[in-house]
Design a protein around this motif. Structure first.
Motif, PDB file in Angstrom:
ATOM      1  N   TYR A 190     -31.414 -25.781  12.857  1.00  0.00           N
ATOM      2  CA  TYR A 190     -31.396 -24.662  11.915  1.00  0.00           C
ATOM      3  C   TYR A 190     -31.336 -25.184  10.483  1.00  0.00           C
ATOM      4  N   ASP A 191     -30.442 -26.153  10.258  1.00  0.00           N
ATOM      5  CA  ASP A 191     -30.315 -26.750   8.926  1.00  0.00           C
ATOM      6  C   ASP A 191     -31.649 -27.316   8.446  1.00  0.00           C
ATOM      7  N   LYS A 192     -32.342 -27.966   9.376  1.00  0.00           N
ATOM      8  CA  LYS A 192     -33.631 -28.572   9.000  1.00  0.00           C
ATOM      9  C   LYS A 192     -34.606 -27.492   8.562  1.00  0.00           C
ATOM     10  N   LYS A 193     -34.618 -26.404   9.302  1.00  0.00           N
ATOM     11  CA  LYS A 193     -35.530 -25.299   8.965  1.00  0.00           C
ATOM     12  C   LYS A 193     -35.181 -24.745   7.581  1.00  0.00           C
ATOM     13  N   VAL A 194     -33.896 -24.556   7.332  1.00  0.00           N
ATOM     14  CA  VAL A 194     -33.486 -24.014   6.037  1.00  0.00           C
ATOM     15  C   VAL A 194     -33.901 -24.966   4.916  1.00  0.00           C
ATOM     16  N   ALA A 195     -33.660 -26.266   5.138  1.00  0.00           N
ATOM     17  CA  ALA A 195     -34.011 -27.247   4.111  1.00  0.00           C
ATOM     18  C   ALA A 195     -35.512 -27.218   3.841  1.00  0.00           C
ATOM     19  N   ALA A 196     -36.296 -27.102   4.928  1.00  0.00           N
ATOM     20  CA  ALA A 196     -37.756 -27.089   4.766  1.00  0.00           C
ATOM     21  C   ALA A 196     -38.192 -25.874   3.946  1.00  0.00           C
ATOM     22  N   CYS A 197     -37.492 -24.779   4.095  1.00  0.00           N
ATOM     23  CA  CYS A 197     -37.845 -23.576   3.333  1.00  0.00           C
ATOM     24  C   CYS A 197     -37.529 -23.738   1.851  1.00  0.00           C
ATOM     25  N   LYS A 198     -36.652 -24.678   1.542  1.00  0.00           N
ATOM     26  CA  LYS A 198     -36.216 -24.810   0.155  1.00  0.00           C
ATOM     27  C   LYS A 198     -36.907 -25.931  -0.605  1.00  0.00           C
ATOM     28  N   ASP A 199     -37.453 -26.932   0.110  1.00  0.00           N
ATOM     29  CA  ASP A 199     -37.943 -28.109  -0.631  1.00  0.00           C
ATOM     30  C   ASP A 199     -39.424 -28.037  -0.956  1.00  0.00           C
ATOM     31  N   GLY A 200     -40.041 -26.913  -0.689  1.00  0.00           N
ATOM     32  CA  GLY A 200     -41.421 -26.749  -1.111  1.00  0.00           C
ATOM     33  C   GLY A 200     -42.439 -27.424  -0.198  1.00  0.00           C
ATOM     34  N   SER A 201     -42.009 -27.903   0.966  1.00  0.00           N
ATOM     35  CA  SER A 201     -42.946 -28.624   1.835  1.00  0.00           C
ATOM     36  C   SER A 201     -43.793 -27.680   2.684  1.00  0.00           C
ATOM     37  N   LEU A 202     -43.412 -26.408   2.725  1.00  0.00           N
ATOM     38  CA  LEU A 202     -44.145 -25.474   3.590  1.00  0.00           C
ATOM     39  C   LEU A 202     -45.027 -24.533   2.776  1.00  0.00           C
ATOM     40  N   SER A 203     -46.092 -24.081   3.423  1.00  0.00           N
ATOM     41  CA  SER A 203     -46.907 -23.052   2.768  1.00  0.00           C
ATOM     42  C   SER A 203     -46.118 -21.744   2.799  1.00  0.00           C
ATOM     43  N   ILE A 204     -46.590 -20.761   2.029  1.00  0.00           N
ATOM     44  CA  ILE A 204     -45.848 -19.498   1.974  1.00  0.00           C
ATOM     45  C   ILE A 204     -45.727 -18.876   3.359  1.00  0.00           C
ATOM     46  N   GLN A 205     -46.848 -18.909   4.114  1.00  0.00           N
ATOM     47  CA  GLN A 205     -46.828 -18.319   5.448  1.00  0.00           C
ATOM     48  C   GLN A 205     -45.888 -19.102   6.377  1.00  0.00           C
ATOM     49  N   GLU A 206     -45.983 -20.446   6.318  1.00  0.00           N
ATOM     50  CA  GLU A 206     -45.129 -21.275   7.174  1.00  0.00           C
ATOM     51  C   GLU A 206     -43.653 -21.048   6.863  1.00  0.00           C
ATOM     52  N   ARG A 207     -43.391 -20.959   5.561  1.00  0.00           N
ATOM     53  CA  ARG A 207     -42.007 -20.763   5.144  1.00  0.00           C
ATOM     54  C   ARG A 207     -41.482 -19.428   5.682  1.00  0.00           C
ATOM     55  N   TRP A 208     -42.320 -18.410   5.550  1.00  0.00           N
ATOM     56  CA  TRP A 208     -41.923 -17.079   6.033  1.00  0.00           C
ATOM     57  C   TRP A 208     -41.637 -17.129   7.536  1.00  0.00           C
ATOM     58  N   ASP A 209     -42.566 -17.729   8.274  1.00  0.00           N
ATOM     59  CA  ASP A 209     -42.388 -17.776   9.728  1.00  0.00           C
ATOM     60  C   ASP A 209     -41.157 -18.589  10.119  1.00  0.00           C
TER      61      ASP A 209
END
Lengths: 313, 571
Positions: free
Chosen positions: B500-519
Motif C-alpha cells: 500500500y505504501d508503495k502505491k501511495v508513494a508512486a502516486c506522489k512522485d510523478g512516476s505514473l500517468s494520470i490514468q495510472e495514478r487514478w487507478d
C-alpha cells in the motif's frame, strides 16, 4: 456594623481565591486539550503547546494564571477566536448581557410586585387566582420554553418583534428575551409579595394604621409594602443569579451575542482561557450580588443587624 | 379596594404600550443582500490561521486565491490569470492579474503569495494547517522550514517580478490547481497586516481583502457579519448583489423560524426538521464530503503491550469483516441521520473528485458491485463471526465504542450498537463511551480506544486526501500519538501495508500517468475495503433551504466553500 461589613468582604475575597484555585484545577482535569483535531499532527500539537506555554510546569502556569486573572487579563482565546484577546471579545458581550439582564430584573421586579400586591389586595378573587396561575407557570416552566413560545407567537406569527437579536434595533429585539428571562423573576416575586403582603395586611399594626384614618396608596405603599419588602430583597439576589444561568439558553435561542452564548461555546470547544474567564466573571458577579444583598439586609432591617451584632457574628 | 383595580389597569396599559410600540414591519429580505445562516462563529479571518469551514466560507468571499472553482467545479484562474508548469512538473509559475487590487488600493503582487506560503509553514507563526504546505503540496524546503532547520526564506517560493509568482515542489503534485483554491494559500498583504499588529482581522478597519465583497461589519465572535460589494474587485461589474449578511444562529428552531419569516434566505437545517421540509421546493441537499466511519484499534506493542485482548481480537480479519457487514448503512443514513446524508459503502466520498474520463469517483467505481462482499448482509456477517469465533476460540465479544457527545453521533452509535446485537444474536456487543469531541480525539490520538466513531473531511479534491491516511506513517497507533485512523493495520498486515505504501508513494512522485495514478488510488481503496481497515458508515451531507428567488449560488463539495460572486436575487 463595620465588623459585619469587614467580615462579609473577607468571606467574599476568600471565596474568590478558592474559585481561582478550583478553576485552575478543574481545567487541568478536563479531558482533551484545546488542540485536538483530526487534522493536527503530534509535532504541531507540541508546537502549539509550546507557543501557549501549556508545556510549562504546573506551578509556573498556576502563578502566571493567578497574576493575570487578578488583573482581569484573561489572555487570548485558543479556539473560538484564534489568538484574539478575550477582553476584546468581551468588550461588547458584557454590556449586551448586562443590559438584557438588568431589563429582565427590572421588568420582573416591577411586574412581580404589582401582581403580588393586586393578588394580596384582591385576596381570593379572579386576580388572585390569575397571579397564582402565573406564579406556578413562571416557576415551573423553564425560560427557554417561554423563549420559544414568545418567539413563535410574537415574532413569527404576529410579527411584532424581530425574530433574532440585531444590533440595529438593540432595544426592540431585546424585548422578547427580556420577558422570557423575567418570567421566573415575575413569578417568584409575585408569590413572595403576595404572601408577605397578606401577612402584613393581617397584622395588628396595619389595623392601627387604618384606624388612624390612613388609606389609599399611602397605606399600601408606605406601610404595608415597606414591611413586606424585606424578605423580597433577600430573594432578589438569588433571582439575579438565576437570570445569568437562564441567559445561557435564552441567548442561544435569540442569537444574542452575549456572555452566556460565549460560555457555552467555550466549554464545548475546550477553550481553556475563555472558559476560565467566563466562569470567573460569573463567579465574581455572583459574589458581588450576594455581598450586596447581605449588606442590604443590614440596612433595611435593623433587627438583623442588631441580632448579628448581639450574637457577635 | 380601589387601588388594586388601578394597579391592574396600569399593568395592563404598560403591557399594551410595550406591545404596540413594538408593532412594526414584518421582517423580509427586500434588499439586494443574501441573508445566510451559519451555525458556528467565525473563528478567524486570517486565511493562514483558520481551520474551520465557517471561517473559510466567509474568507473566500473577501479574499481570493490563485485559483478557484467555476460553477461546474472546474478549476479557473482567480488572482492568477494564467499559469504554466515546467517539464519536470516541479516548478509552477503563476501570472497574477494586472487588475487585482486590495481594498486599500494596493495591487495584489507575487510577494503577497510569497508571504502567504512562507507564513503557512513558518514554525514561528505555527499555522495548524502548515501540513498543507509541507505534507500535501510539498513545497521545496518546506520540511526544513517547518522543523526550524532552515529559515523561511529557504522555502521554494519566489516573486520573479511584481506579478509573477513561482513555486517549486519536492514532488510533482497532480492536484496542484485544486490545492491553490484552498484558503491556506490565499495571499497576504503583509505590510497592512504588520501595521495592524495584534488587532489584525478583528474589525473592518483592521482587515484587508481582494475578493468580490468587502467587510463592513465584524467583531470577534460576533453574531452578525455584513459584507458589501467590493467596487475595487476586478470583476465588480459581474457581481450583482449589494452584499451578504451572515447570521450566527445555533438553535435550529430559531433558524427555521427566521427563514420562514424571510429574515434568512438560506438556512441549514438539521435531521429533526428534514422530515417536515423535504417536500418543500426550496429544500436542497448539498454534498458534503465528510466520511463518518468506525475506526477499529488493532492495537500493537506500542499501545497496549498486549494487555487489552479486545484490540487483539480486532486484528482478526473475519471479525472486522463481520462487523463491517453487520449494520445497515442505508438505515443509518435514511432513518437515523435523515439530513440528506447517504450510506457509505466506500472510502472516497461521492463528489470528491472526477476520474480522468470525467466521471465522478463513485460512478467510476460502483461500490455496490465492486465491494459486494463488504455490503450489509446479516447472514454473511453471522457466518464471518462464526469463522472468527472459531479462529480466536472465543464466542462472546464486548467492545467499547467511543463516540462524541453530539446528538447525531450518539444516535448513529446507538443504532449500530443495536444492529450488532441483532445480527450477532447477542454474541458481539458494544457499549458506548460518550465523550466531548475534544476528549474523544485525545483518546483516539493516544490509541486509548477499541472502536471509535470518527470522521475525515477532504482537504483537496483528490482521493489522495483519504488514501494517504492509511499509509504506514499515518496508520500506526503509537502511545505518543499520531493519527490513528488506520488503527495500526500496518502492524497486523505488514506485507499488504508495505504494498500500500508503495502505491501511495508512486502516486506522489510523478512516476505514473494520470490514468495510472487514478487507478492506483482505486486499488488502494479496494485494499482498505477488503481488509476492513476502516468500517465506513455514512457520507455527511447538508440539507438546507434556499429561497426560490435566490439564484446562482455555487456549491462545491470539496475544499472550496460556497461561492456567492455570481449569485443574484430575482426580482
Amino acid at each position: 456594623m463595620k465588623k459585619y461589613i469587614a467580615e462579609r468582604l473577607g468571606t467574599a475575597f476568600v471565596t474568590i481565591l478558592v474559585i481561582i484555585f478550583v478553576l485552575f484545577a478543574m481545567m487541568q482535569f478536563m479531558p482533551g486539550s484545546p488542540f485536538n483535531d483530526e487534522k493536527l499532527s503530534r509535532e504541531l500539537i507540541e508546537k502549539l503547546n509550546e507557543k501557549y506555554g501549556l508545556n510549562q510546569p504546573l506551578y509556573v502556569q498556576f502563578f502566571k494564571y493567578v497574576k493575570n486573572v487578578a488583573k482581569f487579563d484573561f489572555g487570548i482565546s485558543y479556539v473560538i477566536n484564534k489568538n484574539i484577546s478575550i477582553n476584546l471579545m468581551l468588550k461588547t458581550r458584557v454590556p449586551t448581557s448586562m443590559r438584557i439582564g438588568l431589563q429582565a430584573v427590572s421588568v420582573g421586579a416591577v411586574i412581580g410586585l404589582l401582581l403580588g400586591i393586586i393578588a394580596a389586595l384582591k385576596h381570593n378573587t379572579f386576580w388572585d387566582n390569575l397571579t397564582t396561575v402565573i406564579s406556578v407557570l413562571g416557576v415551573s416552566v423553564p425560560s427557554y420554553v417561554f423563549a420559544l413560545l414568545m418567539l413563535y407567537t410574537f415574532a413569527y406569527r404576529l410579527g411584532w418583534f424581530p425574530l433574532l437579536y440585531t444590533k440595529t434595533e438593540p432595544f426592540r429585539s431585546s424585548l422578547l428575551p427580556t420577558f422570557a428571562l423575567s418570567m421566573f423573576t415575575i413569578a417568584s416575586i409575585a408569590r413572595f409579595t403576595r404572601t408577605e403582603m397578606l401577612e402584613v395586611l393581617d397584622s395588628d399594626y396595619m389595623l392601627l394604621v387604618e384606624s388612624k384614618g390612613i388609606s389609599g396608596p399611602a397605606l399600601i405603599f408606605r406601610h404595608a409594602l415597606r414591611n413586606a419588602l424585606i424578605p423580597i430583597v433577600t430573594v432578589l439576589g438569588p433571582l439575579v443569579v438565576g437570570l445569568m444561568t437562564g441567559s445561557l439558553v435564552v441567548e442561544k435561542i435569540f442569537s444574542i451575542p452575549g456572555m452566556g452564548a460565549l460560555m457555552t461555546a467555550a466549554i464545548q470547544a475546550n477553550d481553556y482561557n475563555v472558559t476560565i474567564a467566563m466562569t470567573y466573571i460569573y463567579s465574581v458577579m455572583y459574589i458581588i450580588i450576594m455581598l450586596v444583598v447581605d449588606l442590604l439586609y443590614g440596612v433595611i432591617d435593623p433587627r438583623i443587624r442588631l441580632a448579628k451584632e448581639d450574637s457577635g457574628e | 379596594m380601589k387601588i388594586a383595580k388601578k394597579l391592574a389597569a396600569v399593568l395592563l396599559a404598560s403591557l399594551m404600550i410595550v406591545s404596540f410600540s413594538a408593532c412594526g414591519k414584518k421582517g423580509g429580505a427586500v434588499d439586494n443582500y443574501i441573508d445566510i445562516h451559519i451555525n458556528t462563529e467565525v473563528t478567524s479571518l486570517d486565511p493562514q490561521e483558520a481551520t474551520d469551514g465557517t471561517s473559510f466560507g466567509v474568507q473566500s468571499q473577501l479574499i481570493e486565491g490563485l485559483t478557484g472553482l467555476d460553477k461546474d467545479g472546474n478549476t479557473e484562474g482567480l488572482m492568477a490569470e494564467g499559469w504554466s508548469v515546467s517539464e519536470d512538473n516541479l516548478t509552477w509559475t503563476f501570472n497574477i492579474r494586472k487588475d487585482a487590487f486590495w481594498t486599500n488600493g494596493d495591487p495584489v503582487t507575487a510577494q503577497d503569495f510569497v508571504d502567504a506560503f512562507q507564513t503557512l509553514v513558518d514554525p514561528v507563526y505555527n499555522s495548524e494547517y502548515a501540513y498543507m504546505g509541507y505534507s500535501i503540496m510539498q513545497i521545496k524546503g518546506s520540511n526544513d522550514v517547518f522543523n526550524g532547520v532552515a529559515d523561511k526564506s529557504a522555502l521554494g517560493v519566489r516573486a520573479v517580478d511584481e506579478k509573477t509568482f513561482e513555486v517549486t515542489l519536492e514532488y510533482p503534485c497532480p492536484f496542484m490547481l485544486s490545492l491553490t483554491c484552498f484558503n491556506s494559500f490565499y495571499p497576504r498583504n503583509q505590510k497592512f497586516i504588520d501595521s495592524c499588529g495584534e488587532n489584525y482581522g478583528t474589525s473592518p478597519e483592521t482587515f484587508i481583502g481582494c475578493g468580490p465583497f468587502k467587510l463592513v461589519e465584524y467583531e470577534p465572535s460576533t453574531e452578525t457579519i455584513v459584507l458589501d460589494k467590493n467596487e475595487t474587485y476586478y470583476n465588480a461589474d459581474k457581481v450583482k448583489l449589494d452584499g451578504l449578511r451572515y447570521h450566527v444562529i445555533k438553535d435550529a428552531q430559531s433558524a427555521i423560524l427566521a427563514y420562514e419569516n424571510n429574515e434568512l434566505d438560506y438556512a441549514v437545517i438539521d435531521g429533526s426538521l428534514v422530515e417536515t421540509y423535504k417536500d418543500n421546493p426550496e429544500f436542497q441537499v448539498l454534498y458534503g464530503s465528510y466520511l463518518w466511519f468506525l475506526s477499529v484499534n488493532m492495537g500493537n506493542e506500542h499501545t497496549f503491550k498486549g494487555t487489552n485482548p479486545n484490540t487483539g481480537y480486532l486484528r482478526n480479519l473475519n471479525l472486522r469483516k463481520a462487523l463491517m457487514r453487520a449494520y445497515d448503512r442505508e438505515a443509518v443514513a435514511n432513518n437515523v441521520v435523515k439530513d440528506g446524508s447517504i450510506a457509505a459503502d466506500y472510502v472516497y466520498p461521492k463528489g470528491l473528485a472526477s476520474a480522468p474520463d470525467g466521471r465522478d469517483v463513485r460512478e467510476y467505481v460502483d461500490a455496490k458491485t465492486v465491494y459486494a462482499d463488504c455490503l450489509y448482509n446479516k447472514e454473511e456477517a453471522y457466518k464471518l463471526y462464526e469463522a472468527a469465533a472459531a479462529e480466536l476460540g472465543v464466542t462472546d465479544f464486548d467492545f467499547e465504542l467511543v463516540v462524541e457527545d453530539n446528538q447525531q453521533a450518539q444516535d448513529v452509535a446507538a443504532f449500530i450498537q443495536g444492529q450488532f446485537n441483532e445480527t450477532f444474536q447477542g454474541h458481539v456487543k458494544v457499549h458506548l463511551k460518550v465523550e466531548t469531541k475534544k476528549a474523544r480525539l485525545a483518546d483516539m490520538n493516544a490509541g486509548n480506544f477499541e472502536i471509535g466513531l470518527t470522521r475525515w473531511g477532504p482537504d483537496y479534491a483528490d482521493p489522495m486526501t483519504y488514501t494517504d491516511l492509511w499509509s504506514s506513517f499515518n496508520a500506526q497507533v503509537y502511545d505518543d500519538g499520531t493519527k490513528v485512523l488506520g488503527g495500526g493495520w500496518n502492524v497486523v498486515a505488514p506485507e499488504l501495508s508495505a504494498e500500500y505504501d508503495k502505491k501511495v508513494a508512486a502516486c506522489k512522485d510523478g512516476s505514473l500517468s494520470i490514468q495510472e495514478r487514478w487507478d492506483t488510488m482505486m486499488e488502494c481503496e479496494k485494499i482498505i475495503m477488503e481488509n476492513a481497515v476502516i468500517l465506513p458508515v455514512y457520507q455527511k451531507n447538508d440539507a438546507s433551504l434556499i429561497k426560490a428567488n435566490v439564484k446562482g449560488i455555487e456549491f462545491h463539495a470539496i475544499g472550496m466553500p460556497t461561492v456567492y460572486r455570481n449569485a443574484y436575487i430575482e426580482k
